[in-house]
Design an enzyme around this catalytic site. Structure first.
Site, PDB file in Angstrom:
ATOM      1  N   LYS A 170      12.338   1.709  -0.328  1.00  0.00           N
ATOM      2  CA  LYS A 170      12.441   2.786   0.501  1.00  0.00           C
ATOM      3  C   LYS A 170      12.487   2.177   2.017  1.00  0.00           C
ATOM      4  O   LYS A 170      11.730   1.168   2.307  1.00  0.00           O
ATOM      5  CB  LYS A 170      11.232   3.827   0.498  1.00  0.00           C
ATOM      6  CG  LYS A 170      11.188   4.971   1.310  1.00  0.00           C
ATOM      7  CD  LYS A 170       9.996   5.860   1.405  1.00  0.00           C
ATOM      8  CE  LYS A 170      10.325   6.728   2.574  1.00  0.00           C
ATOM      9  NZ  LYS A 170       9.014   7.134   3.001  1.00  0.00           N
TER      10      LYS A 170
ATOM     11  N   LYS B 177      -5.962   3.669   4.713  1.00  0.00           N
ATOM     12  CA  LYS B 177      -6.714   2.544   5.765  1.00  0.00           C
ATOM     13  C   LYS B 177      -7.940   2.425   5.320  1.00  0.00           C
ATOM     14  O   LYS B 177      -8.358   1.064   5.298  1.00  0.00           O
ATOM     15  CB  LYS B 177      -6.658   3.177   7.131  1.00  0.00           C
ATOM     16  CG  LYS B 177      -6.639   2.201   8.170  1.00  0.00           C
ATOM     17  CD  LYS B 177      -6.100   2.638   9.483  1.00  0.00           C
ATOM     18  CE  LYS B 177      -6.238   1.506  10.593  1.00  0.00           C
ATOM     19  NZ  LYS B 177      -5.680   1.579  11.566  1.00  0.00           N
TER      20      LYS B 177
ATOM     21  N   LYS C  68       9.996   1.504   8.485  1.00  0.00           N
ATOM     22  CA  LYS C  68       9.379   0.495   9.658  1.00  0.00           C
ATOM     23  C   LYS C  68       8.401  -0.433   8.962  1.00  0.00           C
ATOM     24  O   LYS C  68       8.722  -1.604   9.387  1.00  0.00           O
ATOM     25  CB  LYS C  68       8.958   1.091  10.629  1.00  0.00           C
ATOM     26  CG  LYS C  68       9.597   1.804  11.719  1.00  0.00           C
ATOM     27  CD  LYS C  68       8.963   2.161  12.760  1.00  0.00           C
ATOM     28  CE  LYS C  68       8.122   3.303  12.447  1.00  0.00           C
ATOM     29  NZ  LYS C  68       8.580   4.747  12.262  1.00  0.00           N
TER      30      LYS C  68
HETATM   31  P1  ADP Z   1       8.789   5.056   8.936  1.00  0.00           P
HETATM   32  O1  ADP Z   1       8.382   4.957   7.086  1.00  0.00           O
HETATM   33  O2  ADP Z   1       9.801   3.996   9.016  1.00  0.00           O
HETATM   34  O3  ADP Z   1       7.374   4.856   9.400  1.00  0.00           O
HETATM   35  P2  ADP Z   1       8.372   7.711   9.543  1.00  0.00           P
HETATM   36  O4  ADP Z   1       6.965   7.811   8.711  1.00  0.00           O
HETATM   37  O5  ADP Z   1       7.984   7.549  11.192  1.00  0.00           O
HETATM   38  O6  ADP Z   1       8.976   6.423   9.054  1.00  0.00           O
HETATM   39  O7  ADP Z   1       9.172   8.918   9.212  1.00  0.00           O
HETATM   40  C1  ADP Z   1       9.601   9.881   9.982  1.00  0.00           C
HETATM   41  C2  ADP Z   1      10.381  10.800   9.084  1.00  0.00           C
HETATM   42  O8  ADP Z   1      11.611  10.168   8.578  1.00  0.00           O
HETATM   43  C3  ADP Z   1       9.523  11.560   8.294  1.00  0.00           C
HETATM   44  O9  ADP Z   1       9.866  12.819   8.139  1.00  0.00           O
HETATM   45  C4  ADP Z   1      10.207  10.793   7.022  1.00  0.00           C
HETATM   46  O10 ADP Z   1       9.977  11.950   5.841  1.00  0.00           O
HETATM   47  C5  ADP Z   1      11.452  10.379   7.273  1.00  0.00           C
HETATM   48  N1  ADP Z   1      11.906   9.281   6.359  1.00  0.00           N
HETATM   49  C6  ADP Z   1      11.174   8.069   6.943  1.00  0.00           C
HETATM   50  N2  ADP Z   1      11.871   6.972   5.886  1.00  0.00           N
HETATM   51  C7  ADP Z   1      12.662   7.604   5.075  1.00  0.00           C
HETATM   52  C8  ADP Z   1      13.620   7.235   3.950  1.00  0.00           C
HETATM   53  N3  ADP Z   1      13.747   5.913   3.871  1.00  0.00           N
HETATM   54  N4  ADP Z   1      14.194   8.202   3.416  1.00  0.00           N
HETATM   55  C9  ADP Z   1      14.268   9.510   3.967  1.00  0.00           C
HETATM   56  N5  ADP Z   1      13.381  10.051   4.779  1.00  0.00           N
HETATM   57  C10 ADP Z   1      12.674   9.189   5.448  1.00  0.00           C
END
Ligand code: ADP
Ligand code: TRP
Length: 320
Positions: free
Chosen positions: A189, A110, A192
């Site tokens: 990947k 950030k 969100k």
């Molecule tokens: P985002 O990237 O959508 O904000 P988070 O960081 O909140 O998702 O991820 C929550 C959990 O889901 C973490 O343990 C993360 O490693 C897993 N995760 C998120 N996106 C993926 C993905 N595309 N493939 C595998 N695991 C994921």
């Protein structure tokens, strides 16, 4: 083994969250003493709308339960229902080197973007350490991106133990085995932050529409294609049986298909999997008191353990 992990209620869970994390949590509940919580205090560093945060927290509980998290096997609770964790966070903060926290990626990234970070984001890894240490957790299953925070936790626990005598169990981080890196609708990947997600509890019609809009290349209908590395094939494989996957791979290699029909097939296997959790979720949503009861039970169990460890830490450092 005592297993613990947290997941932030920052929005609706997507396929990446399930196949990358949630599915493994659910598997681990069978052979371990498992604690899982909804990290609403961590989410406060990004979600600044009270109603939305409360809604997301309740929704996260519905999602996890509908997907198979079993409150008779695992302790499921909301982070802020265990106030002991904030108290332990302070004790750990007093011994947390600034340099260590400055190297942590959430804050560092950030700052590198020239954005102003607040103290909450800076202290994020300390709160996460308190989350882990307060339950004497042995194993913390997380995504690769969280391993740095586990290292911070081990560092903080180690120096506390060194300063005040053996107090905390040093946890081991575990990158989830078999955790798929799930691609999003654009092939990057799924996340969100990239606006390329397929939500687990999307209405079937809306989900189908999103699937039909998955980006593909401009390969002509008759041309064969190597399935490995193709994001549509990878998404299909998440839900397909071994046989279905092999048949699909053979179709790719043979050629003579359009991406439209693969998307149809994906929509079907996804729907086959999601129908039952969707039904369970609707059932749970119509019994909000039952869900609140599950979370209250979980919090009571978690607080019992947290109270013991907090007291141990307070005695060790001389505040009790
Ligand atoms: P985002 O990237 O959508 O904000 P988070 O960081 O909140 O998702 O991820 C929550 C959990 O889901 C973490 O343990 C993360 O490693 C897993 N995760 C998120 N996106 C993926 C993905 N595309 N493939 C595998 N695991 C994921
Ligand atoms: N920071 C984790 C994430 O974003 C969520 C989390 C909070 C967590 N506290 C934790 C994970 C303790 C494991 C253990 O995914």
């Amino acid at each position: 083994m005592r297993v613990l992990s947290g997941i932030q209620p920052t929005g609706r869970f997507h396929w990446g969250n399930y196949f990358g994390a949630i599915r493994q949590y659910i598997d681990l509940q069978n052979d371990n003493e498992a604690y899982y919580f909804i990290a609403n205090l961590h989410a406060l560093t990004t979600v600044r709308d009270a109603k939305l945060l409360a809604q997301n927290t309740h929704d996260a509980a519905l999602d996890l339960l509908a997907l198979g998290l079993d409150p008779r096997r695992a302790t499921l609770f909301v982070q802020s229902d265990v106030p002991e964790v904030s108290e332990l966070c302070w004790l750990l903060m007093t011994g947390a080197p600034l340099g260590l926290l400055e190297r942590c990626h959430a804050y560092k990234d950030k700052k590198a973007k020239g954005l102003t970070a607040d103290a909450g984001l800076f202290m994020y890894p300390v709160l996460m350490s308190a989350d882990i240490l307060i339950y004497d957790a042995d194993i913390v299953p997380v995504g690769e991106d969280q391993m740095q925070h586990i290292e911070v936790c081990r560092d903080l626990a180690g120096s506390f133990n060194h300063q005040y005598g053996e107090t905390f169990v040093l946890p081991k981080g575990k990158v989830l085995p078999g955790a798929a890196k799930v691609p999003g609708t654009d092939g990057e990947k799924m996340s969100k932050s990239y606006n390329n997600t397929l939500e687990l509890f999307e209405e079937p019609k809306a989900l189908r529409k999103k699937i039909m809009r998955i980006v593909t290349d401009s390969r002509p209908m008759e041309q064969p294609k190597e399935p490995e590395g193709d994001h549509l094939f990878e998404l299909y494989s998440l839900f397909a049986s071994e046989t279905e996957r092999n048949e699909m791979a053979a179709l790719y290699r043979r050629g003579g298909f359009g991406y439209g029909e693969i998307k149809q097939a994906l929509a079907e296997v996804a729907e086959r999997f999601l129908a039952e959790p969707r039904r369970r979720r609707a059932e749970l949503a119509s019994h909000p008191d039952e869900v609140r009861g599950i979370l209250a039970d979980g919090a009571a169990r978690a607080r019992k353990k947290a109270g013991e460890v907090l007291l141990r830490a307070q005695r060790a450092c001389g505040v009790k």
